[in-house]
Write an enzyme that holds these catalytic residues in place. Structure first.
Site, short mmCIF file in Angstrom:
data_model
loop_
_atom_site.label_atom_id
_atom_site.label_comp_id
_atom_site.label_asym_id
_atom_site.label_seq_id
_atom_site.Cartn_x
_atom_site.Cartn_y
_atom_site.Cartn_z
N GLU A 103 0.84 -1.21 0.00
CA GLU A 103 0.00 0.00 0.00
C GLU A 103 0.87 1.25 0.00
OE1 GLU A 103 0.73 1.53 2.98
OE2 GLU A 103 1.73 -0.30 3.58
N GLU A 144 4.34 -0.66 2.15
CA GLU A 144 4.60 -0.83 0.71
C GLU A 144 4.55 -2.29 0.25
OE1 GLU A 144 8.31 0.92 -0.44
OE2 GLU A 144 7.80 2.92 0.27
#
Length: 356
Positions: free
Chosen positions: A175, A318
């Site tokens: 994300e 991430e």
């Protein structure tokens, strides 16, 4: 709930118990004491059940990075300004982010999906599924409309379906979105009943005053919106994020395609709680990559009943922890495919007379 989302949920079935049992039996025939490879063995059994294959191999792995902005950043909950989402998005698309490095090292692709970045972004490698230009400030009212939350979930599931068509058989949740630990904390609190004081962490690294403010903002968002903890869509609508909803869709989509989905950290954990609430059967397809240093993640993993593979004090997000765990997944798969059995090696298994 839309018919499309209902169909997605209903398409998720339990893992293959026959394949899982066969994998367990195969492990016990390998040249080692039973259970001596610990969590690698339990992982191998889970992967067999998920895929229906005793000796699975994941030649094509993809980190699914969902990107979006958060209106709650207006409340000063992050050490970084909201514009960093867009800046980091381009860094990621150019291959310069930590997830790019770690995914390359693990032999995985990175697919970046814009579901709600608060800017007009364009790049040849960007998948655009923008639902809206970021959420509204959840401290003042609902983050989004219920239809928008559903649209974001389906965007994540559709991105998985496209990657599956291209050959991906293992997914990692990732994300990008300044402010998303605040929204994730609110989602976790709403779905579990846990108090913000034990869930809200420092995120991008806010100081003590910032942490106090962040806890207060989550408390206010929960009080203003009164999300229904028995309705995951209501929770995502009122205090969630577009990328959190999309990650829930990634998890549901992976489960629907009988693919393992490796959870990254705290934000992924919040999405996993939502996915499990929507489709309890999806939980069997989840693997926890690492224990994030973000304060609430340990509690989320307990709620999900998942054991993390790694403890590295990471809190970047991430998909970085997920990418690192791919090496262990590959190791478990290689054990199943390449290790000799007692019969193959002519080694006594303790039942016969032959000795090594």
């Amino acid at each position: 709930m839309s018919e499309k989302l209902r169909q997605l949920i209903n398409s998720i079935t339990p893992p293959d118990e026959v394949a899982a049992s066969a994998a367990s039996q195969h492990l016990d025939q390998l040249t080692k004491p039973p259970g001596s490879l610990g969590k690698l063995e339990s992982m191998s059994i889970q992967l067999a059940g998920i895929t229906g294959t005793v000796k699975p191999e994941f030649n094509h792995k993809t980190v699914m990075v969902m990107a979006a902005d958060h209106g709650v950043c207006e409340e000063g909950v992050s050490a970084f300004p909201a514009e960093v989402t867009q800046q980091m998005l381009y860094n990621m698309l150019s291959g310069g982010a930590a997830i790019n490095v770690l995914a390359r090292h693990a032999g995985a692709d990175v697919k970046v999906v814009d579901v709600g970045v608060n800017a007009d972004v364009a790049h040849p490698d960007l998948v655009s599924r923008k639902v809206r230009m970021g959420t509204s400030n959840m401290a003042k009212g609902p983050a989004m409309l219920r239809t928008e939350a559903e649209q974001a979930i389906l965007a994540g599931a559709e991105a998985v379906a496209e990657a599956f068509e291209d050959g991906t058989r293992l997914f990692v949740t990732g994300e990008l979105g300044i402010g998303n630990t605040t929204a994730s904390a609110a989602v976790v609190c709403a779905l579990t009943g846990l108090e913000p004081e034990v869930i809200v962490g420092r995120g991008t690294g806010v100081d003590t005053a910032g942490l106090t403010r962040k806890i207060a903002v989550v408390c206010r968002a929960l009080d203003v919106n009164q999300p229904d903890g028995n309705d995951a869509l209501d929770v995502l609508t009122k205090v969630g994020g577009l990328e959190i909803a999309a990650l829930a869709g990634v998890i549901l989509g992976a489960a629907a395609h009988r693919c393992p989905v490796v959870l990254d950290g705290f934000i992924s954990g919040a999405a996993a709680l939502a996915a499990r609430a929507l489709a309890p059967a999806s939980a069997a397809y989840m693997l926890a990559s690492h224990a994030s240093d973000e304060r609430g993640h340990a509690a989320v993993l307990r709620q999900l009943k998942l054991e993390p593979m790694l403890h590295l004090d990471m809190r970047l997000g991430e998909g970085t922890g997920g990418a690192l765990s791919l090496h262990l997944i590959d190791a478990a798969c290689r054990i199943m495919r390449e290790m000799a059995t007692f019969a193959d090696a002519g080694v006594s298994d303790g039942q016969g007379a032959a000795q090594r």
